[in-house]
Design a protein around this motif. Structure first.
Motif, short mmCIF file in Angstrom:
data_model
loop_
_atom_site.label_atom_id
_atom_site.label_comp_id
_atom_site.label_asym_id
_atom_site.label_seq_id
_atom_site.Cartn_x
_atom_site.Cartn_y
_atom_site.Cartn_z
N ILE A 123 -4.56 32.26 70.24
CA ILE A 123 -5.12 31.89 68.95
C ILE A 123 -5.32 33.14 68.11
N ALA A 191 -17.95 42.34 75.59
CA ALA A 191 -18.04 41.35 74.50
C ALA A 191 -17.79 39.94 75.04
N ILE A 192 -16.81 39.83 75.94
CA ILE A 192 -16.45 38.55 76.53
C ILE A 192 -16.25 38.77 78.03
N VAL A 193 -16.83 37.90 78.85
CA VAL A 193 -16.64 37.98 80.29
C VAL A 193 -15.14 37.85 80.60
N GLU A 220 -8.53 42.47 84.68
CA GLU A 220 -7.80 42.84 85.91
C GLU A 220 -6.46 43.50 85.60
N ASP B 56 -9.57 30.50 73.15
CA ASP B 56 -8.16 30.87 73.16
C ASP B 56 -7.31 29.86 73.92
N GLY B 98 -8.43 33.50 85.44
CA GLY B 98 -8.66 34.55 84.47
C GLY B 98 -9.68 34.13 83.43
N GLY B 99 -9.83 34.95 82.43
CA GLY B 99 -10.74 34.63 81.35
C GLY B 99 -12.18 34.65 81.80
N ALA B 100 -13.03 33.98 81.02
CA ALA B 100 -14.45 33.97 81.34
C ALA B 100 -14.76 32.97 82.43
N PRO B 103 -14.99 34.46 86.44
CA PRO B 103 -16.23 35.12 86.85
C PRO B 103 -17.46 34.21 86.73
N LEU B 104 -17.52 33.37 85.70
CA LEU B 104 -18.74 32.57 85.49
C LEU B 104 -18.85 31.45 86.52
N GLY B 198 -19.44 34.68 73.82
CA GLY B 198 -18.05 34.32 74.06
C GLY B 198 -17.19 34.48 72.82
N ARG B 199 -15.90 34.18 72.99
CA ARG B 199 -14.96 34.38 71.89
C ARG B 199 -15.35 33.57 70.66
#
Lengths: 258, 248
Positions: A123, A191-193, A220, B56, B98-100, B103-104, B198-199
């Motif tokens: 996006i 800023a973002i996990v 990663e 995203d 991947g992404g948030a 891990p969360l 977050g984003r």
């Protein structure tokens, strides 16, 4: 201040703040204005195509003229115009997304975004606003600001965006020093996990920092075991090349020595 | 949501009822994970669509991929307690998503598994401790508070509702139902919020008017929990009734 212009601006911001369309009554309530006043303002804005009315529901939404204005804003941004080629090159070299940003108050405003070249759905984040202390672009720029401006930003609110956001003033100062020594600033899920960034500052012909360019992507890949030397030099090279194009000479470019 | 499964209490001694109401075991945890995986497969595109508006556009795909990997690993393990299964799920999630979300949710499962420890069976109280540990883990990683338009907005009210139900004399069944309801309410309440984490927070006021994908996937997990507990309970009672019939 011209009151009616202020009111018109508030109408545009209200319409821009959510996806739903708003009717005259809703807008009047939200802005604390008389319906007739709001209606008059909407009609004027509509004549300039800054808002448009949905014929079925009678509600208002932002108009097409705003898209042209937004594009004009981006086009007039010299940094963005000049960064297109460098950003594209960096993205294909590092196989990651590239962000170009400028400081706008305490935030980094993204003026350009090149997608990660892997055909995945992404996006567009142009226009996004990120607190400076939580991203690599912001830290790269603030590291080279004049001491007064830097101190002001360090004294400002430093919100915590993730468990890893650095919010201590001294810790941030230390990071800025590291960024100058390395020639790049690094962000590790601040800023973002799950996301990281590596960025370098951009300079003009007076040696003043005017923006930053950097990579943004999954932690990663970007920081497998800290920043990868090859990636760091790709970012630095892009920043140096772009700065030269913006008129920065070698001696005027504080980041050039690194 | 399927209707609540009717529980045939009749013919059970008070002690047997207490025992039955107390028990969650590895089979129930497996049932829950299976149910989550099935729901994520069904809702994958919906979650991605929600994420495309303010993120995203990868939440559905990420969650689905992660849970497919979780089910493969969990399926390969025969002997394990509920806590061990959840820890395995957490580790799998962290390494494959991947992404948030990785891990969360990975942290949430790991912390829940830690809290349950190696108990063969556990009751609603230990499950509460596990949920609390999950929430704390999520908040440690993501630094989100209620109202930030994140999964915490579903998790926090679900936990409160679950605890309230237990403290006011409810059973495990009514507690998980209450949790599911509260999570869904919290999820819907994210729509008018402006994201602060977050984003989506990059969008500022433009994040208003969209339901948070993380709160949505969290609600899905509570709906799956409710279904797993009810299905597990009805199986248990069916088995118990058979034993009774064949007994003296």
């Amino acid at each position: 201040m011209i009151q009616s212009v202020g009111r018109a601006a508030r109408i545009l911001k209200a319409l821009g703040s959510e996806s739903a369309r708003l009717g005259v009554t809703e807008l009047a309530e939200r802005l604390g204005l008389a319906k007739a006043t709001v209606y008059g303002l909407l009609r004027t804005l509509e004549a300039h195509q800054l808002v448009e009315q949905d014929l079925e529901t009678g509600k208002y939404r932002l108009g097409p003229a705003l898209l042209q204005l937004g594009n004009a804003f981006l086009d007039n941004n010299e940094l963005r115009a000049r960064s297109l080629l460098w950003a594209e090159t960096l993205a294909s070299r590092a196989r990651e997304a590239v962000h170009v940003g400028v400081l706008y108050g305490p935030n980094v405003l993204l003026v350009h975004h090149v997608f990660r070249p892997d055909n995945s759905l992404q996006i567009l984040q142009v226009g996004a606003s990120i607190p400076w202390h939580a991203c690599a672009l912001g830290k790269a720029m603030v590291a080279y600001l004049e001491p007064d401006a830097r101190a002001e930003l360090l004294a400002g609110p430093l919100p915590r965006l993730t468990g890893r956001t650095v919010t201590g003033r001294e810790a941030l100062e230390a990071e800025l020093a590291v960024a100058v020594a390395r020639g790049v600033a690094v962000e590790d899920q601040e800023a973002i996990v799950g996301e990281a960034g590596i960025a370098a500052a951009l300079f003009d012909n007076r040696g003043a920092v005017v923006g930053a360019i950097g990579l943004a992507g999954p932690v990663e890949r970007l920081l497998p075991d800290g920043p990868v030397a090859e990636t760091v030099s790709a970012v630095k090279e892009a920043a140096r090349g772009l700065s030269r194009e913006l008129g920065a000479g070698r001696p005027a470019m504080p980041g050039a020595g690194a | 949501m399927p209707a609540a499964v009717a529980v045939p209490w009749a013919g059970w001694s008070p002690r047997a009822r207490r025992e039955a109401a107390r028990i969650v075991d590895a089979a129930c945890v497996r049932l829950w994970l299976t149910e989550v995986a099935a729901r994520l497969a069904a809702e994958r595109d919906f979650l991605t669509q929600l994420d495309a508006a303010i993120g995203d556009a990868d939440h559905g795909v990420n969650m689905h991929r992660g849970f497919t990997a979780v089910m493969a690993r969990v399926g390969a393990v025969e002997e394990a307690t509920g806590g061990q299964l959840l820890k395995l799920a957490g580790r799998t999630f962290v390494s494959t998503v991947g992404g948030a979300a990785g891990p969360l949710y990975g942290t949430a499962f790991l912390q829940a598994g830690e809290a349950l420890g190696d108990a063969e069976r556990f009751g609603p109280k230990l499950l509460l401790d596990a949920m609390r540990a999950s929430l704390e883990g999520v908040q440690r990683v993501g630094a989100a508070a209620p109202g930030d338009k994140t999964m915490v907005d579903a998790l926090t009210p679900a936990l409160s509702a679950y605890e309230l139900e237990l403290r006011t004399g409810g059973s495990l069944e009514t507690a998980v139902s209450g949790a599911r309801e509260a999570a869904a309410e919290g999820m819907r309440a994210t729509i008018p919020l402006q994201a602060r984490k977050g984003r989506a927070s990059y969008l500022g006021p433009r994040s208003v008017g969209h339901q948070d994908p993380g709160a949505t996937s969290t609600t899905l997990m509570f709906a799956a929990l409710e279904q797993a507990v009810l299905a597990d309970r009805s199986q248990r009672f069916a088995g118990g009734a058979r034993r009774r019939v064949s007994g003296p």
